[in-house]
Design a protein around this motif. Structure first.
Motif, short mmCIF file in Angstrom:
data_model
loop_
_atom_site.label_atom_id
_atom_site.label_comp_id
_atom_site.label_asym_id
_atom_site.label_seq_id
_atom_site.Cartn_x
_atom_site.Cartn_y
_atom_site.Cartn_z
N THR B 31 24.53 58.20 65.38
CA THR B 31 24.22 59.86 64.70
C THR B 31 23.80 60.15 63.31
N LEU B 32 22.83 60.53 63.25
CA LEU B 32 22.33 59.93 61.47
C LEU B 32 21.77 62.24 61.18
N TYR B 33 21.78 62.29 59.90
CA TYR B 33 21.76 63.97 59.26
C TYR B 33 21.06 63.72 58.12
N TRP B 34 19.55 64.42 58.12
CA TRP B 34 19.63 65.11 57.18
C TRP B 34 19.82 66.24 56.72
N TYR B 49 20.30 63.80 64.53
CA TYR B 49 20.30 63.12 65.98
C TYR B 49 21.15 62.16 66.11
N GLU B 50 21.07 62.49 67.30
CA GLU B 50 22.02 61.20 68.69
C GLU B 50 21.15 60.03 68.75
N VAL B 73 17.20 54.31 64.86
CA VAL B 73 17.15 53.33 64.28
C VAL B 73 17.06 53.95 62.89
N ASP B 74 15.49 53.70 61.71
CA ASP B 74 15.38 54.82 60.57
C ASP B 74 15.22 55.65 61.32
N ALA B 93 22.65 60.81 55.44
CA ALA B 93 23.58 60.61 56.21
C ALA B 93 23.88 60.34 57.89
N SER B 94 24.89 59.39 58.10
CA SER B 94 24.75 59.05 59.62
C SER B 94 26.74 58.57 60.36
#
Lengths: 113, 115
Positions: B31-34, B49-50, B73-74, B93-94
């Motif tokens: 999981t990635l967050y902006w 994002y998942e 990933v990135d 963040a992740s």
């Protein structure tokens, strides 16, 4: 009205003082209550969290949640200059992964030697 | 263990110019967050994002903001064209995506100044 309200300060205390930081919220669905610490020019880092109502202690830090009043607090005992930072409360509405964090605006704390 | 990496750390551009921010999450975090953080404010989620899928982009101003996370990933966040009001810190963040607290780990942010 914001979902989470936090007094932005700034708050300045002498070394060794007890610090009290507080947030109020309006969304009854919040279940996890967190405190993040953010040093200047850095990203926030999780300090501690509490699930539902109650207290949690970790060293010099104590987090309290009162869901009936929709009020959370963070207490810092024997404050140190290294505690100088912005403290952000944050809340999550549900337990499942990826929940959106709702932050307060942060309280800027300075501990003077 | 390396933390969340963001670049550049600082960016100064003129209004109407495009800008892009890059984020490399902690290895294994799905999981990635902006987030956007204005001065004196708490972070506000822009997109989550998942893996490769954007599952929460309701706060992203889609007329000028776009994001992508190729291969899960990135990630890159883009603004085109930038406006004066976009001056802020953009945090990535992740998290591992597990149930419960699902702690989010933040990068140092990219400080954007639009002149």
């Amino acid at each position: 009205q914001k979902e989470v309200e936090q007094d932005p300060g700034p708050l300045s205390v002498p070394e060794g003082a007890i610090v009290s930081l507080n947030c109020t919220y309006s969304n009854s669905a919040f279940q996890y209550f967190m405190w993040y610490r953010q040093y200047s020019r850095k990203g926030p880092e999780l300090l501690m969290y509490t699930y539902s109502s109650g207290n949690k202690e970790d060293g010099r830090f104590t987090a309290q949640v009162d869901k009936s009043s929709k009020y959370i607090s963070l207490f810092i005992r024997d404050s140190q200059p290294s505690d100088s930072a912005t403290y952000l409360c944050a809340m999550i509405g549900r337990e499942t992964s990826g929940s959106r964090l709702t932050f307060g605006e942060g309280t800027q704390l300075t501990v003077n030697p | 263990e390396a933390g969340v990496v963001q670049s550049p750390r600082y960016k100064i551009i003129e209004k109407k110019q495009p800008v892009a921010f890059w984020c490399n999450p902690i290895s294994g975090h799905n999981t990635l967050y902006w987030y956007l953080q204005n001065l004196g404010q708490g972070p506000e989620l822009l997109i989550r994002y998942e893996n490769e899928e954007a599952v929460d982009d309701s706060q992203l101003p889609k007329d000028r903001f776009s994001a992508e996370r190729l291969k899960g990933v990135d990630s890159t966040l883009k603004i085109q064209p930038a406006e004066l009001g976009d001056s802020a810190v953009y945090l990535c963040a992740s998290s591992s995506g597990l149930r419960g607290i699902n702690e989010q780990f933040f990068g140092p942010g990219t400080r954007l100044t639009v002149l």
